[in-house]
Design an enzyme around this catalytic site. Structure first.
Site, PDB file in Angstrom:
ATOM      1  N   TYR A 144       0.953  -1.095  -0.064  1.00  4.88           N
ATOM      2  CA  TYR A 144      -0.016   0.064   0.064  1.00  4.88           C
ATOM      3  C   TYR A 144       0.928   1.260   0.016  1.00  4.88           C
ATOM      4  CZ  TYR A 144      -3.231   3.442   1.860  1.00  4.88           C
ATOM      5  OH  TYR A 144      -4.062   4.613   1.944  1.00  4.88           O
ATOM      6  N   ASP A 239       9.385   2.402  -1.055  1.00  7.47           N
ATOM      7  CA  ASP A 239       8.397   3.078  -0.221  1.00  7.47           C
ATOM      8  C   ASP A 239       8.551   2.696   1.164  1.00  7.47           C
ATOM      9  OD1 ASP A 239       4.709   3.353   0.150  1.00  7.47           O
ATOM     10  OD2 ASP A 239       6.316   4.000   1.515  1.00  7.47           O
ATOM     11  N   LYS A 267       5.377   9.153   8.245  1.00  9.70           N
ATOM     12  CA  LYS A 267       5.520   8.471   9.534  1.00  9.70           C
ATOM     13  C   LYS A 267       6.357   9.180  10.605  1.00  9.70           C
ATOM     14  CE  LYS A 267       3.039   4.677   7.940  1.00  9.70           C
ATOM     15  NZ  LYS A 267       1.550   4.519   8.299  1.00  9.70           N
TER      16      LYS A 267
HETATM   17  P1  KE4 Z   1      -0.411   8.243   4.647  1.00  6.39           P
HETATM   18  O1  KE4 Z   1      -1.093   8.956   3.356  1.00  6.39           O
HETATM   19  O2  KE4 Z   1      -1.485   7.540   5.159  1.00  6.39           O
HETATM   20  O3  KE4 Z   1       0.364   9.218   5.411  1.00  6.39           O
HETATM   21  O4  KE4 Z   1       0.647   7.150   3.998  1.00  6.39           O
HETATM   22  C1  KE4 Z   1       0.287   6.273   3.347  1.00  6.39           C
HETATM   23  C2  KE4 Z   1       1.364   4.946   3.166  1.00  6.39           C
HETATM   24  C3  KE4 Z   1       2.192   4.893   2.390  1.00  6.39           C
HETATM   25  N1  KE4 Z   1       3.183   4.018   2.190  1.00  6.39           N
HETATM   26  C4  KE4 Z   1       3.201   3.075   3.280  1.00  6.39           C
HETATM   27  C5  KE4 Z   1       3.957   1.792   3.402  1.00  6.39           C
HETATM   28  C6  KE4 Z   1       2.036   3.237   4.215  1.00  6.39           C
HETATM   29  O5  KE4 Z   1       2.234   2.078   5.159  1.00  6.39           O
HETATM   30  C7  KE4 Z   1       1.252   4.029   4.161  1.00  6.39           C
HETATM   31  C8  KE4 Z   1       0.286   4.473   5.223  1.00  6.39           C
HETATM   32  N2  KE4 Z   1       0.010   3.254   6.312  1.00  6.39           N
HETATM   33  C9  KE4 Z   1      -1.281   2.918   6.745  1.00  6.39           C
HETATM   34  C10 KE4 Z   1      -1.305   1.849   7.776  1.00  6.39           C
HETATM   35  N3  KE4 Z   1      -1.092   0.553   7.022  1.00  6.39           N
HETATM   36  C11 KE4 Z   1      -1.792   4.113   7.404  1.00  6.39           C
HETATM   37  C12 KE4 Z   1      -3.165   3.963   8.174  1.00  6.39           C
HETATM   38  C13 KE4 Z   1      -4.169   4.769   7.699  1.00  6.39           C
HETATM   39  O6  KE4 Z   1      -4.434   4.664   6.586  1.00  6.39           O
HETATM   40  O7  KE4 Z   1      -4.932   5.314   8.453  1.00  6.39           O
END
Ligand code: KE4
Length: 429
Positions: A144, A239, A267
């Site tokens: 993701y 990523d 993060k």
């Molecule tokens: P954000 O747009 O949520 O800051 O980041 C997206 C993203 C991009 N790449 C990786 C590897 C990620 O894990 C994420 C976001 N992770 C999720 C949890 N698996 C965030 C939790 C959520 O969507 O509320």
């Protein structure tokens, strides 16, 4: 546990916010029941609005590696906030955080700040296409990268055909140029590059995947990724939104010894504030406006308060490295979970890298999304709530990674294993 205030808060939120949450991952859809509304965090603990206390193994889905309300992060953000929340003008804090990142990750020679991991992934895709003049992007099922239209995609009828949007509102045109392969599938990778290598702008992956539960890449898979992208002039994009500064100070790139062309971050680099970033070789990054022609912008990019939180967090990780402690504690958790599952004769797999780990309720080794999906998600849901009732807050989905923080203690690990023993015993019935 009494959670009446959370229930009332959820009922109210549902009248105002779609699904009552501002991100579906928090909705508890995968484990049943209702999300818990939090009042505050303190170190390794979360306290909900009913006053219940939990050991936090989500850590805001990764950012809170130092634990909640770390004194140095708090002080830094308060100092920055007293000087102003946002100027829409450059500040030195942006260069300070950029310098910390480039020194931690040698493959990142320049970096651009944005406000989320999604924004960072989206920008990296645009940059790869702008830099190479090609359109095709390759991703892997189970990885993701945020809610980027072009990356909300599942494999088409075969990996060589167009991706298929996984959400309404994403036109086919947005995913036509996205191809999806199985993680760790070296043969499919070779076949794709044989067929379309000269049309591929970039290959994006989580170098250690956390979004299908914790899944590690094979050595052969990583080697082929680097060789094939080099050979065909495509960019290798790691990523590291989740793994950056999590698995080591230099992220997965450091522990794997790899050298991607672009790196996506988020993060931890924001210390719990909205920060994303993307970076890589200067020659590529200089294609980004205003240095180059590839457009990307953001009102709150490099926000000074968020930068202060990121700087304080990275300096603490650099100067008082928690990684050995995180390794030791996380290994103990995983050994304990395996032992209680073994004892209760519950089929299980546990994947762990550093302080990221997942207990899968399956007897099948988990090496990609298909094998992750052999897990008994109903059993995971029951386990999740048994642990919640014992004050242990795990990620609310079988397909997420848990995060140990530097604030956790050996006593917390003991409590976690005791709670797991009781919880697993209830599953066996
Ligand atoms: P954000 O747009 O949520 O800051 O980041 C997206 C993203 C991009 N790449 C990786 C590897 C990620 O894990 C994420 C976001 N992770 C999720 C949890 N698996 C965030 C939790 C959520 O969507 O509320």
């Amino acid at each position: 546990m009494n959670r009446t205030k959370s229930h009332a808060a959820f009922e109210r939120a549902k009248t105002l916010i779609p699904g009552g949450v501002n991100s579906p991952a928090r909705a508890f859809g995968a484990v049943g029941g209702e999300p818990i509304f939090m009042a505050k965090g303190e170190g390794q603990y979360l306290f909900d609005i009913d006053g219940n206390k939990y050991l936090d193994y989500i850590g805001s889905w990764g950012p809170m590696i130092l634990g909640h309300v770390h004194s140095k992060v708090l002080e830094a953000t308060l100092e920055a906030a007293r000087a102003g929340s946002s100027f829409g003008a450059p500040t030195e804090r942006e260069s300070e955080l950029a310098e910390l990142i480039t020194k931690a990750m040698p493959n990142v020679e320049m970096v651009r700040m944005v406000s989320s991991g999604t924004e960072a992934s989206m920008s990296a895709v645009r940059l790869a296409r702008g830099h190479t003049g090609r359109d095709l992007i390759v991703k892997f099922a189970g990885c993701y990268h945020g809610h980027v239209d072009a990356l909300l995609v599942s494999a088409g009828s075969s990996a060589l055909t167009h991706g298929v949007p996984t959400s309404p509102g994403v036109p086919a045109g947005c995913t036509d140029d996205t191809l999806v392969l199985k993680y760790n599938d070296v043969e499919a990778l070779r076949e794709l590059f044989r067929a379309k290598g000269d049309k591929i702008a970039g290959v994006m992956l989580e170098p250690v995947a956390g979004n299908m539960g914790l899944v590690t890449p094979s050595e052969e898979f990583r080697r082929e990724l680097r060789q094939l992208t080099h050979m065909h002039g495509a960019l290798l994009i790691y990523d590291e939104v989740m793994t950056g500064f999590r698995l080591a100070y230099g992220g997965a790139t450091e522990i794997l010894g790899d050298s991607p062309d672009l790196t996506v971050l988020g993060k931890i680099v924001g210390g719990g504030y909205p920060v994303g970033a993307y970076g890589g070789k200067a020659e590529i990054m200089r294609k980004i406006m205003p240095a180059g022609p590839v457009f990307q912008a953001g009102t709150l990019s490099g926000n000074p308060v968020a930068m202060a939180a990121g700087i304080a967090t990275l300096k603490e990780l650099r100067d008082n490295s928690p990684y050995a402690k995180l390794e030791q504690m996380s290994a103990r958790i995983v050994e304990g979970l395996a032992a209680v599952c073994q004892q209760a004769k519950i089929p299980h797999q546990i994947n762990r890298v550093g302080s990221m780990w997942t207990l899968f309720f399956t007897g099948t080794p988990v090496t990609d999304l298909d094998t992750a999906k052999t897990s008994d998600t109903a059993r995971f849901g029951k386990f999740f709530w048994h642990m919640m009732d014992r004050g242990v807050y795990l990620p609310c989905s079988q397909f997420e990674a848990a995060f140990t923080s530097a604030a956790h203690t050996d006593a917390d690990i003991d409590h976690t294993i005791r709670a797991a023993k009781e919880s697993v015993a209830l599953l066996a019935n």
